[in-house]
Design a protein around this motif. Structure first.
Motif, PDB file in Angstrom:
ATOM      1  N   SER A 270     -10.060  49.720  -3.617  1.00  0.00           N
ATOM      2  CA  SER A 270      -9.644  51.063  -4.032  1.00  0.00           C
ATOM      3  C   SER A 270      -8.629  51.746  -3.125  1.00  0.00           C
ATOM      4  O   SER A 270      -7.962  52.678  -3.564  1.00  0.00           O
ATOM      5  CB  SER A 270     -10.872  51.963  -4.179  1.00  0.00           C
ATOM      6  OG  SER A 270     -11.495  52.151  -2.921  1.00  0.00           O
ATOM      7  N   GLU A 271      -8.485  51.292  -1.882  1.00  0.00           N
ATOM      8  CA  GLU A 271      -7.614  52.021  -0.965  1.00  0.00           C
ATOM      9  C   GLU A 271      -6.450  51.209  -0.393  1.00  0.00           C
ATOM     10  O   GLU A 271      -5.411  51.778  -0.073  1.00  0.00           O
ATOM     11  CB  GLU A 271      -8.441  52.596   0.188  1.00  0.00           C
ATOM     12  CG  GLU A 271      -9.456  53.628  -0.280  1.00  0.00           C
ATOM     13  CD  GLU A 271     -10.261  54.190   0.874  1.00  0.00           C
ATOM     14  OE1 GLU A 271      -9.657  54.511   1.911  1.00  0.00           O
ATOM     15  OE2 GLU A 271     -11.492  54.289   0.726  1.00  0.00           O
ATOM     16  N   ASN A 272      -6.626  49.909  -0.241  1.00  0.00           N
ATOM     17  CA  ASN A 272      -5.572  49.092   0.341  1.00  0.00           C
ATOM     18  C   ASN A 272      -4.561  48.719  -0.746  1.00  0.00           C
ATOM     19  O   ASN A 272      -4.868  47.927  -1.639  1.00  0.00           O
ATOM     20  CB  ASN A 272      -6.157  47.826   0.970  1.00  0.00           C
ATOM     21  CG  ASN A 272      -5.117  46.979   1.663  1.00  0.00           C
ATOM     22  OD1 ASN A 272      -3.918  47.165   1.465  1.00  0.00           O
ATOM     23  ND2 ASN A 272      -5.568  46.044   2.475  1.00  0.00           N
ATOM     24  N   PRO A 273      -3.351  49.282  -0.686  1.00  0.00           N
ATOM     25  CA  PRO A 273      -2.385  49.032  -1.762  1.00  0.00           C
ATOM     26  C   PRO A 273      -1.875  47.587  -1.806  1.00  0.00           C
ATOM     27  O   PRO A 273      -1.282  47.177  -2.803  1.00  0.00           O
ATOM     28  CB  PRO A 273      -1.236  49.997  -1.432  1.00  0.00           C
ATOM     29  CG  PRO A 273      -1.337  50.215   0.039  1.00  0.00           C
ATOM     30  CD  PRO A 273      -2.809  50.140   0.362  1.00  0.00           C
ATOM     31  N   PHE A 274      -2.109  46.816  -0.761  1.00  0.00           N
ATOM     32  CA  PHE A 274      -1.635  45.438  -0.698  1.00  0.00           C
ATOM     33  C   PHE A 274      -2.700  44.424  -1.132  1.00  0.00           C
ATOM     34  O   PHE A 274      -2.421  43.242  -1.230  1.00  0.00           O
ATOM     35  CB  PHE A 274      -1.161  45.104   0.720  1.00  0.00           C
ATOM     36  CG  PHE A 274      -0.083  46.018   1.205  1.00  0.00           C
ATOM     37  CD1 PHE A 274       1.219  45.902   0.724  1.00  0.00           C
ATOM     38  CD2 PHE A 274      -0.363  47.032   2.102  1.00  0.00           C
ATOM     39  CE1 PHE A 274       2.226  46.761   1.149  1.00  0.00           C
ATOM     40  CE2 PHE A 274       0.635  47.895   2.539  1.00  0.00           C
ATOM     41  CZ  PHE A 274       1.929  47.761   2.057  1.00  0.00           C
ATOM     42  N   SER A 275      -3.925  44.903  -1.356  1.00  0.00           N
ATOM     43  CA  SER A 275      -5.063  44.015  -1.564  1.00  0.00           C
ATOM     44  C   SER A 275      -5.477  43.899  -3.022  1.00  0.00           C
ATOM     45  O   SER A 275      -5.435  44.870  -3.776  1.00  0.00           O
ATOM     46  CB  SER A 275      -6.248  44.542  -0.754  1.00  0.00           C
ATOM     47  OG  SER A 275      -7.391  43.763  -0.986  1.00  0.00           O
ATOM     48  N   SER A 276      -5.894  42.689  -3.379  1.00  0.00           N
ATOM     49  CA  SER A 276      -6.546  42.438  -4.665  1.00  0.00           C
ATOM     50  C   SER A 276      -7.645  41.412  -4.430  1.00  0.00           C
ATOM     51  O   SER A 276      -7.511  40.528  -3.583  1.00  0.00           O
ATOM     52  CB  SER A 276      -5.567  41.877  -5.691  1.00  0.00           C
ATOM     53  OG  SER A 276      -4.561  42.802  -5.995  1.00  0.00           O
ATOM     54  N   ILE A 277      -8.709  41.550  -5.183  1.00  0.00           N
ATOM     55  CA  ILE A 277      -9.771  40.549  -5.192  1.00  0.00           C
ATOM     56  C   ILE A 277      -9.897  40.075  -6.627  1.00  0.00           C
ATOM     57  O   ILE A 277      -9.952  40.882  -7.558  1.00  0.00           O
ATOM     58  CB  ILE A 277     -11.097  41.125  -4.667  1.00  0.00           C
ATOM     59  CG1 ILE A 277     -10.928  41.540  -3.201  1.00  0.00           C
ATOM     60  CG2 ILE A 277     -12.231  40.102  -4.826  1.00  0.00           C
ATOM     61  CD1 ILE A 277     -12.107  42.260  -2.600  1.00  0.00           C
ATOM     62  N   TYR A 278      -9.907  38.760  -6.801  1.00  0.00           N
ATOM     63  CA  TYR A 278     -10.020  38.159  -8.125  1.00  0.00           C
ATOM     64  C   TYR A 278     -11.360  37.449  -8.207  1.00  0.00           C
ATOM     65  O   TYR A 278     -11.784  36.778  -7.259  1.00  0.00           O
ATOM     66  CB  TYR A 278      -8.876  37.185  -8.381  1.00  0.00           C
ATOM     67  CG  TYR A 278      -7.541  37.885  -8.359  1.00  0.00           C
ATOM     68  CD1 TYR A 278      -7.082  38.569  -9.483  1.00  0.00           C
ATOM     69  CD2 TYR A 278      -6.755  37.899  -7.216  1.00  0.00           C
ATOM     70  CE1 TYR A 278      -5.864  39.243  -9.461  1.00  0.00           C
ATOM     71  CE2 TYR A 278      -5.537  38.568  -7.187  1.00  0.00           C
ATOM     72  CZ  TYR A 278      -5.101  39.234  -8.308  1.00  0.00           C
ATOM     73  OH  TYR A 278      -3.905  39.906  -8.288  1.00  0.00           O
ATOM     74  N   ILE A 279     -12.031  37.638  -9.340  1.00  0.00           N
ATOM     75  CA  ILE A 279     -13.357  37.037  -9.516  1.00  0.00           C
ATOM     76  C   ILE A 279     -13.319  35.998 -10.627  1.00  0.00           C
ATOM     77  O   ILE A 279     -12.603  36.137 -11.608  1.00  0.00           O
ATOM     78  CB  ILE A 279     -14.431  38.108  -9.797  1.00  0.00           C
ATOM     79  CG1 ILE A 279     -14.067  38.960 -11.012  1.00  0.00           C
ATOM     80  CG2 ILE A 279     -14.661  38.969  -8.560  1.00  0.00           C
ATOM     81  CD1 ILE A 279     -15.137  39.963 -11.423  1.00  0.00           C
ATOM     82  N   LEU A 280     -14.103  34.961 -10.426  1.00  0.00           N
ATOM     83  CA  LEU A 280     -14.288  33.897 -11.412  1.00  0.00           C
ATOM     84  C   LEU A 280     -15.679  34.092 -12.006  1.00  0.00           C
ATOM     85  O   LEU A 280     -16.670  34.102 -11.266  1.00  0.00           O
ATOM     86  CB  LEU A 280     -14.172  32.527 -10.746  1.00  0.00           C
ATOM     87  CG  LEU A 280     -14.462  31.309 -11.605  1.00  0.00           C
ATOM     88  CD1 LEU A 280     -13.438  31.166 -12.715  1.00  0.00           C
ATOM     89  CD2 LEU A 280     -14.490  30.056 -10.745  1.00  0.00           C
TER      90      LEU A 280
END
Length: 152
Positions: free
Chosen positions: A36-46
């Motif tokens: 929610s806060e780090n504009p550079f971050s994404s987490i992808y789920i399988l």
């Protein structure tokens, strides 16, 4: 089976898996920050039938993808799911036109190192005492696009 971007409501499942897998787990607040806060971050789920099988965290650094974490539930290991997550991020990097990806991995994690090498990541350096839990060193591994991949 599909891969999608994690939302805040996915964090409890991600965190439970994180605690089960890693000796020095990220805290729930770390995942909240990353999503929610780090504009550079994404987490992808399988997921499969709404069951979380694995996840991968990345930072999009505007010229490269850095993998921050990857995990697959114990009962789903050796079935190619870590490869699916890794390939998803390689494809994402390719779509963005990036030439490089990087990650750190415990020097004792031979299975992960072998997986990354299968996808053309190479050991570039050693990060001394990188891990907080036991001060284990980490390899910095980098994947540079090969010239034939760039010309496609």
């Amino acid at each position: 089976m599909f891969i999608t971007k994690a939302l805040l409501e996915d964090i409890p499942s991600i965190y439970r898996m994180e605690k089960d897998i890693f000796p020095f787990a990220w805290q729930e607040e770390d995942f909240v920050y990353e999503i929610s806060e780090n504009p550079f971050s994404s987490i992808y789920i399988l997921e499969n039938d709404k069951e979380l099988i694995g996840y991968i965290g990345v930072w999009d650094l505007l010229d490269q993808i850095q993998i921050t974490t990857i995990a697959v539930k114990e009962e789903y290991r050796k079935l190619g799911y870590a490869s699916k997550l890794l390939q998803y991020c390689i494809d994402l990097s390719d779509q963005k036109g990036y030439q490089m990806m990087s990650l750190e991995v415990r020097i004792s994690n031979k299975k992960a190192i072998a997986l990354y090498q299968k996808y053309n990541f190479e050991i570039q350096a050693i990060r001394k005492a990188y891990y907080q839990d036991n001060h284990e060193d980490a390899y910095l591994m980098v994947r540079n696009k090969k010239e034939e991949e760039i010309c496609r």
